[in-house]
Design a protein around this motif. Sequence first.
Motif, PDB file in Angstrom:
ATOM      1  N   ALA A 224       0.831  -1.215   0.000  1.00 24.57           N
ATOM      2  CA  ALA A 224       0.000   0.000   0.000  1.00 24.57           C
ATOM      3  C   ALA A 224       0.858   1.255   0.000  1.00 24.57           C
ATOM      4  CB  ALA A 224      -0.957  -0.004   1.186  1.00 24.57           C
ATOM      5  N   PRO A 225       1.751   1.395  -0.974  1.00 23.02           N
ATOM      6  CA  PRO A 225       2.646   2.561  -0.972  1.00 23.02           C
ATOM      7  C   PRO A 225       1.878   3.864  -1.186  1.00 23.02           C
ATOM      8  CG  PRO A 225       2.780   1.405  -3.072  1.00 23.02           C
ATOM      9  CD  PRO A 225       1.954   0.549  -2.165  1.00 23.02           C
ATOM     10  N   GLU A 226       2.288   4.875  -0.477  1.00 23.25           N
ATOM     11  CA  GLU A 226       1.740   6.220  -0.674  1.00 23.25           C
ATOM     12  C   GLU A 226       2.643   7.059  -1.568  1.00 23.25           C
ATOM     13  OE1 GLU A 226       1.214   7.868   3.193  1.00 23.25           O
ATOM     14  OE2 GLU A 226      -0.264   6.349   3.798  1.00 23.25           O
ATOM     15  N   ARG A 227       3.908   6.625  -1.698  1.00 21.89           N
ATOM     16  CA  ARG A 227       4.880   7.325  -2.526  1.00 21.89           C
ATOM     17  C   ARG A 227       5.694   6.300  -3.308  1.00 21.89           C
ATOM     18  NH1 ARG A 227       7.340  11.606   2.005  1.00 21.89           N
ATOM     19  NH2 ARG A 227       5.290  12.315   2.781  1.00 21.89           N
ATOM     20  N   ILE A 228       5.879   6.551  -4.604  1.00 22.97           N
ATOM     21  CA  ILE A 228       6.743   5.708  -5.423  1.00 22.97           C
ATOM     22  C   ILE A 228       7.788   6.601  -6.081  1.00 22.97           C
ATOM     23  CG2 ILE A 228       6.912   4.084  -7.340  1.00 22.97           C
ATOM     24  CD1 ILE A 228       4.090   3.219  -6.838  1.00 22.97           C
ATOM     25  N   VAL A 229       9.041   6.217  -5.920  1.00 25.96           N
ATOM     26  CA  VAL A 229      10.158   6.949  -6.514  1.00 25.96           C
ATOM     27  C   VAL A 229      10.764   6.096  -7.617  1.00 25.96           C
ATOM     28  CG1 VAL A 229      12.430   7.980  -6.102  1.00 25.96           C
ATOM     29  CG2 VAL A 229      10.649   8.102  -4.326  1.00 25.96           C
ATOM     30  N   TYR A 230      10.949   6.685  -8.795  1.00 25.07           N
ATOM     31  CA  TYR A 230      11.612   6.004  -9.903  1.00 25.07           C
ATOM     32  C   TYR A 230      12.955   6.679 -10.155  1.00 25.07           C
ATOM     33  CZ  TYR A 230       7.322   3.521 -11.079  1.00 25.07           C
ATOM     34  OH  TYR A 230       6.216   2.694 -11.040  1.00 25.07           O
ATOM     35  N   LEU A 231      13.987   5.859 -10.282  1.00 28.75           N
ATOM     36  CA  LEU A 231      15.336   6.369 -10.530  1.00 28.75           C
ATOM     37  C   LEU A 231      15.921   5.717 -11.778  1.00 28.75           C
ATOM     38  CD1 LEU A 231      16.837   6.205  -6.900  1.00 28.75           C
ATOM     39  CD2 LEU A 231      15.680   8.139  -8.002  1.00 28.75           C
ATOM     40  N   GLY A 232      16.738   6.466 -12.497  1.00 30.59           N
ATOM     41  CA  GLY A 232      17.423   5.936 -13.670  1.00 30.59           C
ATOM     42  C   GLY A 232      18.529   6.876 -14.094  1.00 30.59           C
ATOM     43  N   SER A 233      19.488   6.360 -14.811  1.00 27.52           N
ATOM     44  CA  SER A 233      20.643   7.150 -15.235  1.00 27.52           C
ATOM     45  C   SER A 233      20.695   7.209 -16.755  1.00 27.52           C
ATOM     46  CB  SER A 233      21.939   6.530 -14.705  1.00 27.52           C
ATOM     47  OG  SER A 233      21.899   6.391 -13.296  1.00 27.52           O
ATOM     48  N   GLY A 234      21.283   8.280 -17.292  1.00 33.27           N
ATOM     49  CA  GLY A 234      21.408   8.413 -18.736  1.00 33.27           C
ATOM     50  C   GLY A 234      20.050   8.399 -19.400  1.00 33.27           C
ATOM     51  N   ALA A 235      19.893   7.569 -20.425  1.00 33.08           N
ATOM     52  CA  ALA A 235      18.613   7.467 -21.125  1.00 33.08           C
ATOM     53  C   ALA A 235      17.487   7.047 -20.184  1.00 33.08           C
ATOM     54  CB  ALA A 235      18.735   6.475 -22.278  1.00 33.08           C
ATOM     55  N   LEU A 236      17.817   6.290 -19.150  1.00 32.82           N
ATOM     56  CA  LEU A 236      16.797   5.795 -18.232  1.00 32.82           C
ATOM     57  C   LEU A 236      16.325   6.850 -17.236  1.00 32.82           C
ATOM     58  CD1 LEU A 236      18.120   2.178 -17.621  1.00 32.82           C
ATOM     59  CD2 LEU A 236      16.566   3.026 -19.383  1.00 32.82           C
ATOM     60  N   ARG A 237      16.977   8.007 -17.237  1.00 29.58           N
ATOM     61  CA  ARG A 237      16.471   9.133 -16.437  1.00 29.58           C
ATOM     62  C   ARG A 237      15.133   9.596 -17.013  1.00 29.58           C
ATOM     63  NH1 ARG A 237      14.025  12.066 -14.028  1.00 29.58           N
ATOM     64  NH2 ARG A 237      14.551  13.986 -12.913  1.00 29.58           N
ATOM     65  N   GLY A 238      15.040   9.691 -18.329  1.00 28.72           N
ATOM     66  CA  GLY A 238      13.769  10.042 -18.954  1.00 28.72           C
ATOM     67  C   GLY A 238      12.704   8.987 -18.720  1.00 28.72           C
ATOM     68  N   LEU A 239      13.113   7.724 -18.722  1.00 30.85           N
ATOM     69  CA  LEU A 239      12.185   6.641 -18.414  1.00 30.85           C
ATOM     70  C   LEU A 239      11.641   6.774 -17.005  1.00 30.85           C
ATOM     71  CD1 LEU A 239      10.830   3.883 -18.838  1.00 30.85           C
ATOM     72  CD2 LEU A 239      12.999   2.825 -18.201  1.00 30.85           C
ATOM     73  N   ALA A 240      12.493   7.133 -16.056  1.00 28.52           N
ATOM     74  CA  ALA A 240      12.050   7.314 -14.673  1.00 28.52           C
ATOM     75  C   ALA A 240      11.002   8.416 -14.580  1.00 28.52           C
ATOM     76  CB  ALA A 240      13.246   7.626 -13.777  1.00 28.52           C
ATOM     77  N   ALA A 241      11.221   9.506 -15.315  1.00 31.02           N
ATOM     78  CA  ALA A 241      10.262  10.613 -15.300  1.00 31.02           C
ATOM     79  C   ALA A 241       8.917  10.181 -15.876  1.00 31.02           C
ATOM     80  CB  ALA A 241      10.828  11.799 -16.082  1.00 31.02           C
ATOM     81  N   GLU A 242       8.944   9.462 -16.998  1.00 28.49           N
ATOM     82  CA  GLU A 242       7.703   8.977 -17.594  1.00 28.49           C
ATOM     83  C   GLU A 242       7.003   7.983 -16.667  1.00 28.49           C
ATOM     84  OE1 GLU A 242       4.563   7.548 -20.030  1.00 28.49           O
ATOM     85  OE2 GLU A 242       5.533   9.464 -19.630  1.00 28.49           O
ATOM     86  N   SER A 243       7.751   7.135 -15.996  1.00 28.61           N
ATOM     87  CA  SER A 243       7.171   6.146 -15.087  1.00 28.61           C
ATOM     88  C   SER A 243       6.448   6.819 -13.928  1.00 28.61           C
ATOM     89  CB  SER A 243       8.266   5.218 -14.562  1.00 28.61           C
ATOM     90  OG  SER A 243       8.864   4.492 -15.610  1.00 28.61           O
ATOM     91  N   ALA A 244       7.070   7.837 -13.372  1.00 23.48           N
ATOM     92  CA  ALA A 244       6.428   8.550 -12.269  1.00 23.48           C
ATOM     93  C   ALA A 244       5.137   9.222 -12.728  1.00 23.48           C
ATOM     94  CB  ALA A 244       7.396   9.592 -11.694  1.00 23.48           C
ATOM     95  N   LEU A 245       5.171   9.805 -13.932  1.00 26.28           N
ATOM     96  CA  LEU A 245       3.968  10.455 -14.446  1.00 26.28           C
ATOM     97  C   LEU A 245       2.849   9.451 -14.659  1.00 26.28           C
ATOM     98  CD1 LEU A 245       2.557  12.994 -15.447  1.00 26.28           C
ATOM     99  CD2 LEU A 245       3.535  12.564 -17.720  1.00 26.28           C
ATOM    100  N   LYS A 246       3.182   8.238 -15.140  1.00 21.41           N
ATOM    101  CA  LYS A 246       2.149   7.225 -15.377  1.00 21.41           C
ATOM    102  C   LYS A 246       1.419   6.884 -14.085  1.00 21.41           C
ATOM    103  CE  LYS A 246       1.371   7.434 -18.688  1.00 21.41           C
ATOM    104  NZ  LYS A 246       2.208   8.440 -19.251  1.00 21.41           N
ATOM    105  N   VAL A 247       2.161   6.667 -13.014  1.00 17.96           N
ATOM    106  CA  VAL A 247       1.528   6.318 -11.740  1.00 17.96           C
ATOM    107  C   VAL A 247       0.695   7.484 -11.231  1.00 17.96           C
ATOM    108  CG1 VAL A 247       1.963   5.716  -9.337  1.00 17.96           C
ATOM    109  CG2 VAL A 247       3.292   4.624 -11.155  1.00 17.96           C
ATOM    110  N   LEU A 248       1.235   8.681 -11.326  1.00 21.61           N
ATOM    111  CA  LEU A 248       0.520   9.878 -10.855  1.00 21.61           C
ATOM    112  C   LEU A 248      -0.774  10.072 -11.636  1.00 21.61           C
ATOM    113  CD1 LEU A 248       1.054  12.197  -8.793  1.00 21.61           C
ATOM    114  CD2 LEU A 248       1.981  13.512 -10.707  1.00 21.61           C
ATOM    115  N   GLU A 249      -0.715   9.918 -12.964  1.00 22.55           N
ATOM    116  CA  GLU A 249      -1.908  10.115 -13.794  1.00 22.55           C
ATOM    117  C   GLU A 249      -2.949   9.034 -13.549  1.00 22.55           C
ATOM    118  OE1 GLU A 249      -0.411  12.243 -17.906  1.00 22.55           O
ATOM    119  OE2 GLU A 249      -0.073  10.088 -17.689  1.00 22.55           O
TER     120      GLU A 249
END
Length: 384
Positions: A224-249
């Motif tokens: 039952a997480p209330e917060r999810i953090v996505y981390l990534g480096s290089g190209a996967l930094r953009g993936l982390a940002a998109e992943s966070a937006l998907k959960v938020l939306e």
Amino acid sequence: MTGLLGSLARDTGADDTIREIGQQPGIWREIDGIVAASRAELDGFLQPLTARDHLRVVLTGAGTSSFAGQVLATTLARRLGRRVDAVSTTDIVADPRGCFAEDLPTLLVSFARSGDSPESVAATELAEQCLSDVRHLVITCNEEGRLAREHSGRTTSYVLLMPPASNDRGFAMTSSFTGMTLAALLALGGAAYAQVTERLARAAERILRDGVFDEGIDALLARAPERIVYLGSGALRGLAAESALKVLELTGGQIVATSDSSLGFRHGPKAVLNEHAVVVVYVSNDPYTRQYDLDIIAELRSTMAPGSVIAVEAGDDGTPDEGSWRLPGAGDIEDAALALPAVICAQLIGLKAAVLRGIRPDNPFPSGEVNRVVHGVTLHPLQH
């Protein structure tokens, strides 16, 4: 439909989102064919540009579409040997003179699901106002959108249309994001990606059809997480940002999701962690970059509860354990391509988290405070 998608009830307001997540392997194969059929025309348009020593490539879009550019920028810079910047349309519209401060020959690559967001066409118009030499590659899922219509038939533009099914009807961009990202990688990356699509599609099918991550997703959401953090480096930094937006939306903002790079997370953003947080780290396939991802995983696991730090990484065994989910058959794929099957993890997390909370993922904001296609933006003329 099998796996997690097939297990979700059909009265949960998720039909469009379920279909659009599940169709991604087929959409990717279709896009591979579209780009292959357009290869001669694409090369005729792009090669004279990429041969120019001082060319600047700007990858642009808003929201999820801007994250496509963030995933691709560093990879395409290496492939092209040219300056490649990911700059959102929202930044261009707000500060065009700053975004185009150098009057360099520029290829503006515009990503747009609908092409009807106010900033989509405005960014291309402002580029033309600020730059003396600009060309446009428009990658869009909507042939009838204003962006496609404005640029069709121009000698200075090339419109690359995605399959109609990729114009997602659900609120959150899923197959549109992965499809446009793949299209740009194939169009601009050239022969280096001739065989990658089928490998990506097969990896995605293992996730979707065989449900290799279903058990891990269930365990993560059981916390039952209330917060999810996505981390990534290089190209996967953009993936982390998109992943966070998907959960938020998809959860209508009920789960707070954020993102950062594996190194940057320590510099303040780590303060978001508490006993109700989980962290998902996308592990790079690049041996050098990977070290930093593994470092932050070890550090976080030393202080957080068991099972609350997940590593998503390539590996032959797709079966997850408590702390590692392995993307099958993706061990030597570049990170920009790896992002396509990897983002399905976040799509499924957001989808199931929404359903568990009684949120209808196809329309998580029924009162209209957040819209599928942005409106209400006043575009102000640029004064010279």
